[in-house]
Design a protein around this motif. Structure first.
Motif, mmCIF file in Angstrom:
data_model
loop_
_atom_site.group_PDB
_atom_site.id
_atom_site.type_symbol
_atom_site.label_atom_id
_atom_site.label_comp_id
_atom_site.label_asym_id
_atom_site.label_seq_id
_atom_site.Cartn_x
_atom_site.Cartn_y
_atom_site.Cartn_z
ATOM 1 N N ILE A 215 30.500 88.799 -14.037
ATOM 2 C CA ILE A 215 29.938 89.161 -12.793
ATOM 3 C C ILE A 215 29.744 87.661 -12.379
ATOM 4 C CG2 ILE A 215 28.067 90.038 -11.484
ATOM 5 C CD1 ILE A 215 27.622 92.061 -13.585
ATOM 6 N N PRO A 216 30.412 87.296 -11.050
ATOM 7 C CA PRO A 216 30.181 86.196 -10.427
ATOM 8 C C PRO A 216 28.614 85.930 -10.116
ATOM 9 C CG PRO A 216 31.487 87.523 -9.094
ATOM 10 C CD PRO A 216 31.029 88.040 -10.431
ATOM 11 N N VAL A 217 28.084 84.681 -10.317
ATOM 12 C CA VAL A 217 26.599 84.584 -9.877
ATOM 13 C C VAL A 217 26.575 83.563 -8.780
ATOM 14 C CG1 VAL A 217 24.494 83.788 -10.526
ATOM 15 C CG2 VAL A 217 25.793 85.078 -12.300
ATOM 16 N N ARG A 218 27.199 82.222 -8.715
ATOM 17 C CA ARG A 218 27.289 81.324 -7.759
ATOM 18 C C ARG A 218 28.687 80.604 -7.760
ATOM 19 N NH1 ARG A 218 22.752 79.886 -4.839
ATOM 20 N NH2 ARG A 218 24.346 78.877 -3.561
ATOM 21 N N TYR A 219 28.973 80.251 -6.638
ATOM 22 C CA TYR A 219 30.004 79.252 -6.457
ATOM 23 C C TYR A 219 29.811 77.949 -5.566
ATOM 24 C CZ TYR A 219 33.382 83.010 -7.614
ATOM 25 O OH TYR A 219 34.150 83.929 -8.302
ATOM 26 N N PHE A 220 30.597 76.906 -5.849
ATOM 27 C CA PHE A 220 30.248 75.573 -5.377
ATOM 28 C C PHE A 220 31.741 74.836 -5.356
ATOM 29 C CE2 PHE A 220 29.209 70.948 -5.518
ATOM 30 C CZ PHE A 220 28.439 71.124 -4.313
ATOM 31 N N ALA A 221 31.605 73.893 -4.071
ATOM 32 C CA ALA A 221 32.827 73.054 -3.985
ATOM 33 C C ALA A 221 32.565 71.777 -3.482
ATOM 34 C CB ALA A 221 33.907 73.758 -3.018
ATOM 35 N N HIS A 222 33.244 70.625 -3.882
ATOM 36 C CA HIS A 222 33.030 69.415 -3.420
ATOM 37 C C HIS A 222 34.252 68.982 -2.832
ATOM 38 C CE1 HIS A 222 33.469 67.565 -7.566
ATOM 39 N NE2 HIS A 222 34.390 67.109 -6.609
ATOM 40 N N CYS A 238 31.307 61.794 -3.891
ATOM 41 C CA CYS A 238 31.791 62.949 -3.361
ATOM 42 C C CYS A 238 30.767 63.542 -2.589
ATOM 43 C CB CYS A 238 31.903 63.874 -4.910
ATOM 44 S SG CYS A 238 30.834 63.835 -5.769
ATOM 45 N N GLN A 239 31.209 64.750 -1.923
ATOM 46 C CA GLN A 239 30.373 65.362 -1.120
ATOM 47 C C GLN A 239 30.412 66.824 -1.028
ATOM 48 O OE1 GLN A 239 30.562 64.165 3.156
ATOM 49 N NE2 GLN A 239 32.653 65.239 3.312
ATOM 50 N N SER A 240 29.431 67.568 -0.919
ATOM 51 C CA SER A 240 29.706 69.158 -0.924
ATOM 52 C C SER A 240 30.337 69.523 0.189
ATOM 53 C CB SER A 240 28.227 69.721 -0.984
ATOM 54 O OG SER A 240 27.482 69.415 0.351
ATOM 55 N N ALA A 292 26.071 69.339 -7.093
ATOM 56 C CA ALA A 292 25.765 70.740 -6.895
ATOM 57 C C ALA A 292 24.289 71.072 -7.053
ATOM 58 C CB ALA A 292 26.455 71.735 -8.045
ATOM 59 N N ILE A 293 23.674 70.272 -7.875
ATOM 60 C CA ILE A 293 22.210 70.496 -7.916
ATOM 61 C C ILE A 293 21.607 69.996 -6.713
ATOM 62 C CG2 ILE A 293 19.865 69.897 -9.466
ATOM 63 C CD1 ILE A 293 21.911 69.527 -11.622
ATOM 64 N N ASP A 294 21.979 68.754 -6.253
ATOM 65 C CA ASP A 294 21.370 68.151 -5.133
ATOM 66 C C ASP A 294 21.574 69.033 -3.867
ATOM 67 O OD1 ASP A 294 20.461 66.173 -6.662
ATOM 68 O OD2 ASP A 294 22.060 64.779 -6.047
ATOM 69 N N ALA A 295 22.775 69.662 -3.811
ATOM 70 C CA ALA A 295 23.191 70.419 -2.547
ATOM 71 C C ALA A 295 22.341 71.948 -2.455
ATOM 72 C CB ALA A 295 24.610 70.468 -2.410
ATOM 73 N N GLY A 296 21.793 72.234 -3.774
ATOM 74 C CA GLY A 296 21.027 73.417 -3.755
ATOM 75 C C GLY A 296 21.710 74.516 -4.588
ATOM 76 N N LYS A 319 23.767 73.291 0.791
ATOM 77 C CA LYS A 319 23.869 72.298 1.837
ATOM 78 C C LYS A 319 25.248 71.735 1.969
ATOM 79 C CE LYS A 319 21.362 68.184 3.680
ATOM 80 N NZ LYS A 319 20.250 67.099 3.533
ATOM 81 N N ILE A 320 25.765 71.823 3.028
ATOM 82 C CA ILE A 320 27.118 71.033 3.192
ATOM 83 C C ILE A 320 26.918 69.618 3.756
ATOM 84 C CG2 ILE A 320 29.478 71.244 4.377
ATOM 85 C CD1 ILE A 320 28.798 73.739 2.536
ATOM 86 N N GLY A 321 27.770 69.008 3.138
ATOM 87 C CA GLY A 321 27.681 67.485 3.399
ATOM 88 C C GLY A 321 26.970 66.544 2.742
#
Length: 388
Positions: A215-222, A238-240, A292-296, A319-321
């Motif tokens: 089951i997917p819990v969270r997604y993230f991209a940078h 890099c940036q989110s 990812a951790i810093d972005a939330g 958070k984006i950016g």
């Protein structure tokens, strides 16, 4: 008090894991690696550090250490962060009760970590991959039938054979001479499977995710802004960014099909026409985890809480950016760029980008005011290596 062991402590991703999990209530973090001291061991969130045999250079001794120190309930959770360490532990087929790790079983991991298996899984799931030919070894290859450019991709990034690890390399071949040279130099190709894949021009993109038993819990991209070496490699800035919906959909098809459990990084190549092709899946924590951790999106904390069946952190949209900079890696990247035959204007621009301050939405990966010892430790080792 939860006793948690973070392995591969020399990795920056291990530092991110140590800091993230160490801030959860009622945890005691032990970090470990082969050196007398390592990066994550310097963090204030590491309550103790262990020097242990190297999982890559001394796999047998490493397993013996694990069996002596980790199978009797000494730790409530063990978090390896490299492919070598995680696969070596999983292939021993310990039960979760014996060795508590938040991973899928070894066979499931290798459905994705083995790139030949991954291509077949992707094709079955309807996920686009480059045109691919499979070979059991180099003797099965007819060099006269190869067209260029072509990508030679070993099935495994790391091969475990005869109680030792062999690192492999993906090669972009432009001529028959390139192929002949690789077949001569990369001797593992004579004994292990590999693929020839269509070369896809364009740029890379990735989706980072956490799954809980399918089951997917969270997604993230940078997005990578600067790398070392500059033409493509390890991210140093890099940036989110928002997760592209078509990449999320492709990742979910693939990971759900194999009933994935734990973290994963799904990498794609985006063609100039905008079509996404699956490249590989990293079945472990990734290098830019701290972003990812810093972005939330606190992947290590979420993974830990799911493992213990505790209520997970309620996270808002990330958070984006948000930016992350590995300072010493960025120094290396700048040095490499300035040594290359670039124009003076390009070099001045690159220097300006390096020194221009960014006061908001950017943090350093290792340098943290509330946890300074890892940065000092990294700097001392960096200077020592410069001196030779």
């Amino acid at each position: 008090m939860r006793k948690i062991l973070v392995l591969d402590a020399a990795q920056r991703s291990a530092l991110a894991v140590t800091r993230a999990v160490g801030q959860l209530p009622n945890v005691h973090i032990t970090t470990a690696d082969a050196a007398p001291m390592a990066l994550a061991g310097q963090s204030k969130y590491s309550h103790s550090y262990l020097q242990i045999p190297c999982s890559k250079e001394s796999p047998t001794a490493f397993i013996q250490w694990v069996e002596q120190h980790c199978l009797n309930g000494q730790f409530d959770l063990i978090l390896p962060v490299t492919e070598v360490t995680s696969q070596l532990l999983l292939m021993q087929n310990y039960s979760t009760q014996q060795l508590p790790m938040a991973f899928a079983r070894y066979a499931t991991v290798m459905e994705l970590a083995d790139k030949a298996n991954l291509v077949r899984q992707a094709q079955a799931a309807g996920v686009s991959v480059p045109n691919t030919q499979f070979f059991e070894n180099s003797q099965a290859l007819n060099v006269q039938q190869v067209t260029y450019p072509i990508v030679l991709k070993p099935a495994k990034s790391k091969i475990y054979a005869n109680n030792q690890w062999v690192s492999t390399t993906v090669r972009i071949l432009k001529s028959e001479a390139d192929l002949a040279k690789v077949l001569e130099e990369d001797t593992y190709l004579a004994h292990h499977p590999f693929m020839l894949q269509e070369f896809i021009p364009g740029h890379g993109a990735g989706v980072f995710c956490l799954y809980n038993h399918g089951i997917p819990v969270r997604y993230f991209a940078h997005q990578r802004i600067r790398e070392k070496p500059p033409e493509g490699g390890v991210s140093v800035l890099c940036q989110s960014v928002a997760v592209p919906e078509h990449l999320k959909e492709a990742s979910e098809k693939l990971l759900t099909q194999v009933n994935w459990h734990g973290v994963a990084m799904v990498e794609f190549r985006i063609s100039p026409e905008g079509k996404a092709y699956l490249m590989e899946v990293n079945t472990r924590f990734w290098g830019s985890l701290q972003l990812a951790i810093d972005a939330g999106v606190n992947f290590p904390a979420l993974l830990t809480q799911h493992f213990f069946n505790e209520p997970a952190i309620k996270e808002a949209p990330y958070k984006i950016g948000q930016r992350l900079r590995w300072l010493l890696g960025d120094v290396d990247s700048l040095y490499i760029f300035l040594k290359r035959p670039n124009s003076t204007a390009k070099k001045l621009k690159r220097i300006g980008q390096f020194i221009w301050p960014r006061l908001f939405n950017q943090r350093h990966e290792v340098n943290r005011l509330g946890d300074l010892k890892p940065a000092w430790f990294e700097l001392k080792h960096y200077i020592k290596e410069l001196r030779g």
